[in-house]
Design a protein around this motif. Structure first.
Motif, PDB file in Angstrom:
ATOM      1  N   ARG A  75      67.091  60.357  17.280  1.00 27.46           N
ATOM      2  CA  ARG A  75      66.097  61.224  18.280  1.00 27.46           C
ATOM      3  C   ARG A  75      66.479  61.009  19.689  1.00 27.46           C
ATOM      4  O   ARG A  75      66.722  61.748  20.592  1.00 27.46           O
ATOM      5  CB  ARG A  75      64.714  60.933  17.780  1.00 27.46           C
ATOM      6  CG  ARG A  75      63.978  61.577  18.678  1.00 27.46           C
ATOM      7  CD  ARG A  75      62.342  61.109  18.593  1.00 27.46           C
ATOM      8  NE  ARG A  75      61.509  61.439  19.554  1.00 27.46           N
ATOM      9  CZ  ARG A  75      61.277  60.812  20.745  1.00 27.46           C
ATOM     10  NH1 ARG A  75      61.830  59.529  20.841  1.00 27.46           N
ATOM     11  NH2 ARG A  75      60.480  61.387  21.526  1.00 27.46           N
ATOM     12  N   ILE A 105      68.359  63.684  22.648  1.00 28.39           N
ATOM     13  CA  ILE A 105      67.521  63.915  23.782  1.00 28.39           C
ATOM     14  C   ILE A 105      68.375  63.502  24.937  1.00 28.39           C
ATOM     15  O   ILE A 105      68.494  64.572  26.058  1.00 28.39           O
ATOM     16  CB  ILE A 105      66.077  63.236  23.848  1.00 28.39           C
ATOM     17  CG1 ILE A 105      65.154  63.732  22.867  1.00 28.39           C
ATOM     18  CG2 ILE A 105      65.616  63.469  25.286  1.00 28.39           C
ATOM     19  CD1 ILE A 105      63.946  63.082  22.884  1.00 28.39           C
ATOM     20  N   PHE A 116      54.209  63.784  25.017  1.00 31.08           N
ATOM     21  CA  PHE A 116      54.480  64.903  23.895  1.00 31.08           C
ATOM     22  C   PHE A 116      53.714  64.624  22.568  1.00 31.08           C
ATOM     23  O   PHE A 116      53.940  65.042  21.786  1.00 31.08           O
ATOM     24  CB  PHE A 116      55.937  64.729  23.682  1.00 31.08           C
ATOM     25  CG  PHE A 116      56.852  65.445  24.592  1.00 31.08           C
ATOM     26  CD1 PHE A 116      56.573  66.682  24.953  1.00 31.08           C
ATOM     27  CD2 PHE A 116      57.971  64.849  25.372  1.00 31.08           C
ATOM     28  CE1 PHE A 116      57.394  67.576  25.783  1.00 31.08           C
ATOM     29  CE2 PHE A 116      58.583  65.571  26.275  1.00 31.08           C
ATOM     30  CZ  PHE A 116      58.318  66.846  26.341  1.00 31.08           C
ATOM     31  N   HIS A 117      53.116  63.281  22.612  1.00 25.40           N
ATOM     32  CA  HIS A 117      52.569  62.735  21.474  1.00 25.40           C
ATOM     33  C   HIS A 117      53.486  62.495  20.150  1.00 25.40           C
ATOM     34  O   HIS A 117      53.107  62.249  19.197  1.00 25.40           O
ATOM     35  CB  HIS A 117      51.209  63.336  21.060  1.00 25.40           C
ATOM     36  CG  HIS A 117      50.355  63.531  21.999  1.00 25.40           C
ATOM     37  ND1 HIS A 117      49.310  62.604  22.628  1.00 25.40           N
ATOM     38  CD2 HIS A 117      49.984  64.776  22.822  1.00 25.40           C
ATOM     39  CE1 HIS A 117      48.850  63.129  23.441  1.00 25.40           C
ATOM     40  NE2 HIS A 117      49.155  64.552  23.941  1.00 25.40           N
ATOM     41  N   ALA A 118      54.833  62.532  20.397  1.00 25.53           N
ATOM     42  CA  ALA A 118      55.898  62.571  19.260  1.00 25.53           C
ATOM     43  C   ALA A 118      55.852  61.148  18.611  1.00 25.53           C
ATOM     44  O   ALA A 118      56.306  60.737  17.765  1.00 25.53           O
ATOM     45  CB  ALA A 118      57.130  62.885  20.000  1.00 25.53           C
ATOM     46  N   GLU A 136      52.979  59.642  17.695  1.00 27.59           N
ATOM     47  CA  GLU A 136      52.307  59.747  16.656  1.00 27.59           C
ATOM     48  C   GLU A 136      52.990  59.923  15.098  1.00 27.59           C
ATOM     49  O   GLU A 136      52.555  59.536  14.144  1.00 27.59           O
ATOM     50  CB  GLU A 136      51.255  60.756  16.773  1.00 27.59           C
ATOM     51  CG  GLU A 136      50.403  60.373  17.735  1.00 27.59           C
ATOM     52  CD  GLU A 136      49.277  61.762  18.037  1.00 27.59           C
ATOM     53  OE1 GLU A 136      49.313  62.610  17.437  1.00 27.59           O
ATOM     54  OE2 GLU A 136      48.134  61.352  18.625  1.00 27.59           O
ATOM     55  N   GLU A 137      54.107  60.757  15.297  1.00 26.13           N
ATOM     56  CA  GLU A 137      54.947  61.101  14.196  1.00 26.13           C
ATOM     57  C   GLU A 137      55.655  59.871  13.610  1.00 26.13           C
ATOM     58  O   GLU A 137      55.753  59.966  12.458  1.00 26.13           O
ATOM     59  CB  GLU A 137      56.221  62.110  14.649  1.00 26.13           C
ATOM     60  CG  GLU A 137      57.304  62.561  13.981  1.00 26.13           C
ATOM     61  CD  GLU A 137      56.911  63.297  12.752  1.00 26.13           C
ATOM     62  OE1 GLU A 137      55.761  63.632  12.397  1.00 26.13           O
ATOM     63  OE2 GLU A 137      58.155  63.578  11.982  1.00 26.13           O
ATOM     64  N   PHE A 138      56.046  58.961  14.391  1.00 24.05           N
ATOM     65  CA  PHE A 138      56.487  57.774  13.926  1.00 24.05           C
ATOM     66  C   PHE A 138      55.331  56.816  13.402  1.00 24.05           C
ATOM     67  O   PHE A 138      55.700  56.101  12.170  1.00 24.05           O
ATOM     68  CB  PHE A 138      57.247  56.944  15.037  1.00 24.05           C
ATOM     69  CG  PHE A 138      58.261  57.493  15.753  1.00 24.05           C
ATOM     70  CD1 PHE A 138      59.128  58.286  15.341  1.00 24.05           C
ATOM     71  CD2 PHE A 138      58.322  57.467  17.069  1.00 24.05           C
ATOM     72  CE1 PHE A 138      60.071  59.174  15.983  1.00 24.05           C
ATOM     73  CE2 PHE A 138      59.419  58.189  17.807  1.00 24.05           C
ATOM     74  CZ  PHE A 138      60.060  58.975  17.285  1.00 24.05           C
ATOM     75  N   GLN A 139      54.040  56.858  13.920  1.00 26.32           N
ATOM     76  CA  GLN A 139      53.213  56.104  13.438  1.00 26.32           C
ATOM     77  C   GLN A 139      52.703  56.485  11.989  1.00 26.32           C
ATOM     78  O   GLN A 139      52.101  55.743  11.279  1.00 26.32           O
ATOM     79  CB  GLN A 139      52.021  56.059  14.375  1.00 26.32           C
ATOM     80  CG  GLN A 139      52.159  55.229  15.717  1.00 26.32           C
ATOM     81  CD  GLN A 139      50.652  55.527  16.624  1.00 26.32           C
ATOM     82  OE1 GLN A 139      50.493  56.376  16.935  1.00 26.32           O
ATOM     83  NE2 GLN A 139      50.181  54.444  16.814  1.00 26.32           N
TER      84      GLN A 139
END
Lengths: 244, 278
Positions: free
Chosen positions: A10, A14, A83-85, A87-90
């Motif tokens: 990821r 980017i 981006f709060h991205a 949270e996707e990992f959490q």
């Protein structure tokens, strides 16, 4: 362990999208240091029988390694607070070790690209140094230590502004005092003692020694490996703290 | 599928969840309804591992969240209230990273990505950068992403907040279809009509406490299926009746007049708490 590759991939995707802008920005500071300190100011004196420009380049490599590896903290904070991205990992079945490993490796990769830019600038200015295995080992340990520290700090901060403070109070002073721009040997013993506690001082010394074709000193590598281990463990233990 | 008991969570001195207990069975479409700040998102964040609880237990499909957090997470999909996609990555890249995080093999990742993009009507947007998508498309992509690894349980936290009514209806249809395909859904919302349209069972949450649960029809029936709204002394008042005829008779006796309508979950919530959901 595929989760660690996902985290790393990821960051690299980017980076790929931004690479031209990013590379240009990574070239600005070293270019200014080479022009002002290396060429203009440095033309008037030598350090240890070498031109100041030759002395400066390994220091800039150590500094670029530190700053760009540490910059992964900014990426993590953008993912967390903007981006709060994160949270996707959490919410995914990703262990702490996988997460820290993925982000640390991304920090190292960015540092290597930034170092390549410093070396390209050095080559353009006619600096020819030795880049042997110990040069790269020191670079890897330096960037590993600071990328790990960056992950730990990024987990502990509560806002992006806190992260900026950490850079101002830790990274910028270390960049100037860690044997990058001047030899520590000329300092009073107490000041030398304090600055030798900094990981960057050991990274600068180890990188410079190999760049000048001198034999490596185990002490520098042991200290860097020690800092790397401590910061990595710290990073793994702080990942859970990013939850509210 | 979900069993939580005596869940407590505080933020400083504010008690966000107060001994919350509930269970959701396999295949249910369960809605958690309450006003902003009631504790809905806090509950969902704890159940999905985004927040820590202070005390209590939480079990997802038989996996205890404290003892087997990774196993529990593998069984869940999550659509958060905030858009948490990577704006700088493409639609396909966002799905690919998700699949890798859940250790899906490459072939399966690509196959499912294509399948679920079709499922949410975005098959032609795979190469687009996420930051170029509209709010409705981002929401649909988040749903596709949450389903990619084949979870048996899907958490949807305010899935239609900020969407215009037309797009909201499309998302509702999608949620219904996902549930009909066998996925258990835990939904939080503060939209009354959303809970009424979608949920088989609803729970009211107010100030961190679960105050009532049941089917939407059952909860409305407790108040009375028909309402008469009148406007008296600068305030609106609602009276409830079991039948339309009773409501009509009541209205006929009012000199100032009023309006008869079907009661809804908002009325049931108001009856219990004295406050409106919105």
């Amino acid at each position: 362990m595929s989760a660690f590759l996902a985290i790393y991939l990821r960051e690299m995707l980017i980076l790929r999208r931004r690479i031209l802008r990013q590379a240009a920005s990574w070239a600005v500071s070293p270019l200014l240091y080479v022009l002002t300190f290396g060429c203009a100011l440095g033309a008037t004196f030598q350090v240890g029988g070498r031109s100041y420009l030759e002395f400066l380049i390994p220091g800039l490599v150590a500094m670029a390694s530190m700053t760009q590896a540490f910059a992964i903290a900014t990426e993590i904070n953008v993912a967390r607070f903007y981006f709060h991205a994160f949270e996707e990992f959490q919410a995914a079945p990703v262990g702490r070790l996988s997460y820290v490993l993925g982000e640390t490796l991304a920090g190292i990769s960015k540092a290597i690209v930034a170092i390549a830019i410093v070396l390209a600038i050095a080559w353009l200015f006619g600096v020819r140094l030795h880049y042997g295995p110990f040069f790269w080992l020191a670079v890897l340990l330096d960037s590993f230590a600071f990328a790990s520290l960056a992950v730990a700090m990024a987990m502990l901060v509560r806002s992006h502004a806190d992260q900026t403070l950490l850079t101002s109070f830790i990274i910028t002073p270390m960049g100037f005092l860690g044997g990058t721009f001047f030899p520590l040997d000329g300092l009073p013993a107490w000041a030398r003692g304090v600055l030798n506690l900094l990981p960057l001082s050991h990274a600068s010394a180890a990188i410079r020694a190999d760049a000048f074709g001198e034999p490596p000193r185990a002490l520098h590598f042991l200290v860097l490996a020690g800092f790397s281990a401590v910061f990595f463990i710290l990073a793994c233990s702080t990942v859970g703290k990013a939850r509210d | 599928m979900i069993r939580i008991e005596k869940l407590k969570k505080s933020f400083g001195k504010k008690l966000a969840l107060d001994s919350l207990s509930l269970s959701v069975g396999k295949g249910e479409l369960f809605a958690f309804l309450g006003p902003n700040g009631a504790g809905k998102t806090t509950a969902i964040r704890i159940m999905t591992g985004l927040s820590r609880k202070d005390s209590g237990t939480c079990e997802i499909a038989g996996a205890d969240l404290d003892r087997e957090p990774l196993k529990a997470k593998r069984l869940c999909g999550l659509v958060t209230q905030n858009v948490n996609l990577d704006g700088e990555l493409s639609v396909a890249e966002n799905l690919d990273i998700h699949g890798r995080l859940f250790a899906m093999p490459g072939k399966l990742r690509r196959q499912r990505a294509s399948e679920y993009l079709g499922y949410v009507g975005m098959e032609d947007r795979a190469k687009d950068l996420v930051k170029t998508l509209s709010g409705g498309l981002k929401r649909r992509l988040m749903i596709a992403r949450a389903l990619l690894h084949g979870p048996g349980l899907l958490f949807l936290d305010e899935p239609t907040v900020g969407l215009d009514p037309g797009i909201r209806r499309k998302v509702w249809s999608l949620i219904k279809r996902i549930n009909q395909d066998g996925v258990t859904i835990f939904l939080t919302t503060h939209y009354i009509e959303e809970a009424e349209f979608l949920a088989g069972r609803v729970a009211f949450i107010h100030e961190g406490r679960l105050i009532q649960e049941g089917t939407p029809a059952g909860m409305i029936a407790k108040v009375g299926e028909w309402a008469v709204d009148t406007f008296e002394g600068g305030a609106m008042r609602s009276d409830f009746f079991a039948s339309r005829e009773e409501a009509g008779s009541f209205l006929a006796g009012l000199p100032a007049g009023g309006a008869v309508r079907r009661a809804n979950l908002e009325d049931a919530f108001l009856d219990l708490t004295g406050k409106r959901v919105l």
